[in-house]
Design an enzyme around this catalytic site. Sequence first.
Site, PDB file in Angstrom:
ATOM      1  N   ASP A  21      -1.324   1.799   7.953  1.00 27.94           N
ATOM      2  CA  ASP A  21      -0.206   1.069   8.569  1.00 27.94           C
ATOM      3  C   ASP A  21      -0.335   1.027  10.092  1.00 27.94           C
ATOM      4  OD1 ASP A  21       0.502   1.191   5.949  1.00 27.94           O
ATOM      5  OD2 ASP A  21       2.172   2.586   6.222  1.00 27.94           O
ATOM      6  N   HIS A  63      -2.851   3.110  -1.911  1.00 28.86           N
ATOM      7  CA  HIS A  63      -3.042   4.557  -2.091  1.00 28.86           C
ATOM      8  C   HIS A  63      -4.533   4.925  -2.078  1.00 28.86           C
ATOM      9  CE1 HIS A  63       1.133   5.825  -2.639  1.00 28.86           C
ATOM     10  NE2 HIS A  63       1.303   4.632  -3.171  1.00 28.86           N
ATOM     11  N   GLY A  84       8.860  -1.112   2.388  1.00 26.97           N
ATOM     12  CA  GLY A  84       7.416  -0.958   2.199  1.00 26.97           C
ATOM     13  C   GLY A  84       6.625  -1.873   3.115  1.00 26.97           C
ATOM     14  N   LEU A  85       7.233  -2.297   4.238  1.00 26.96           N
ATOM     15  CA  LEU A  85       6.536  -3.189   5.167  1.00 26.96           C
ATOM     16  C   LEU A  85       6.218  -2.474   6.480  1.00 26.96           C
ATOM     17  CD1 LEU A  85       8.592  -6.487   4.521  1.00 26.96           C
ATOM     18  CD2 LEU A  85       6.464  -5.732   3.430  1.00 26.96           C
ATOM     19  N   SER A 120       7.953  -0.366   8.648  1.00 29.19           N
ATOM     20  CA  SER A 120       8.812  -0.333   9.835  1.00 29.19           C
ATOM     21  C   SER A 120       8.510   0.926  10.651  1.00 29.19           C
ATOM     22  CB  SER A 120      10.288  -0.364   9.438  1.00 29.19           C
ATOM     23  OG  SER A 120      10.582   0.712   8.574  1.00 29.19           O
TER      24      SER A 120
HETATM   25  C1  GLA Z   1       2.305   4.028   2.829  1.00 27.48           C
HETATM   26  C2  GLA Z   1       1.438   4.877   3.752  1.00 27.48           C
HETATM   27  C3  GLA Z   1       0.018   4.318   3.851  1.00 27.48           C
HETATM   28  C4  GLA Z   1      -0.578   4.065   2.471  1.00 27.48           C
HETATM   29  C5  GLA Z   1       0.404   3.295   1.594  1.00 27.48           C
HETATM   30  C6  GLA Z   1      -0.085   3.169   0.165  1.00 27.48           C
HETATM   31  O1  GLA Z   1       2.503   2.778   3.399  1.00 27.48           O
HETATM   32  O2  GLA Z   1       2.004   4.940   5.038  1.00 27.48           O
HETATM   33  O3  GLA Z   1      -0.796   5.182   4.611  1.00 27.48           O
HETATM   34  O4  GLA Z   1      -0.971   5.261   1.876  1.00 27.48           O
HETATM   35  O5  GLA Z   1       1.690   3.899   1.562  1.00 27.48           O
HETATM   36  O6  GLA Z   1      -1.228   2.396   0.114  1.00 27.48           O
END
Ligand code: GLA
Length: 398
Positions: free
Chosen positions: A178, A41, A130-131, A133
Amino acid sequence: MFQPSKSSQLVLSAPGEFRARFHGEPSVFRAPGRVNLIGEHTDYNDGLVMPVALGFATYVAVGQRNDRALHVFSTNFEELQVRSLDDLKPKSRKHWSDYVYGVAAALADRGIKLRGANLVIAGGVPVGAGLSSSAALEVATAFALLHNSQSSLERKEIALACQRAENNYVGMRCGIMDQFISCFGRSGHALLIDCRSLERRWLPLHDEFQIAICNTGVKHEHASGEYNKRRADCDRAVAYLKPRLPGISALRDVTLQQLEEFGQGMEPVAFRRARHVITENDRVQQACETLAGGEMERFGELMFASHRSLRDDFEVSCDELNVMVSLAEGIEGVVGSRMTGGGFGGCTVNLVQRELVAAFQSEIAVRYKSVTGIEPQIYICDAADGAGQVTEEEVRRE
Ligand code: GLA
């Protein structure tokens, strides 16, 4: 146990499906998911992140059409979607194809003259874990559409277009991490990204440690609004501090001392969010130094501290993630552990001594199941390369 590095047979189903459905020989592109070692974040606060690209990837097989339509088939959903390139106005329908059409719209906005295409998508990144996709799907789609239109863009521009697609089309105000790591990942390396300047530095990972990802089995729901709320909290913290600290434009510019001195009258929620972001940026900086100096124990401590800060100050963890981290802390060979990605479920990332990783894998699975009743998936990963074209030889082997 599912091993990401062996997933290629699964996801290379894209060319086979393409031949059966659309005929002809496609070109195939892959883009990986990611796990973030530290720096959570922070990206949308102009800060620092340190992700790794994974062997999990999304594959897109593409071939030209003679009209101006995009025919998109997903092997995961077994569903065909059709839309014209002349009708790409955002209409977020909370549908998997939003990501594909969003990318097409973002590329068109950037002046790319897109051509009609048939696409087959085979996603190999676990969804809702949280990977990333979503980023993998966006980036693989962008590579495929650019190739199909005989156009090219720098990787940095591709990442930015994909982020815009998600911001504007899907309605998730994600940062750049990401999409960036999906474009720029490098085997054996983590990537330090300065999310303000977009400068990047590849950091070699040490062979004696492996990354283990523990999926709590609890799916996150970013778009449900908690993520966007956290962004708004950070914006409010900046708005409060700005008149008191002229010259700042993001939490990246504020020190902990300044927050303590000038933030006392701030609403407590915004204060805590700011404290997380400021201390997390510090931790990423320290993590870089410890990685370079091989002080892995210290690196691990920073991961645990990051988790506590995400749990208590940023409030994006959940019971299952906290259980998974506490369990890891008690297992031999674990150097560090924390929740990774946006939060509210998904995975923890763990740094584990290589020779103890197999024992870790079975032990944490048993312990987690006995506490929560949920059978977790544990993925043992090495850092992989970023997006690119799959060679013809690899495609033919299918
Ligand atoms: C998601 C968002 C990223 C980042 C993370 C937290 O994956 O797509 O941009 O903010 O949460 O670090």
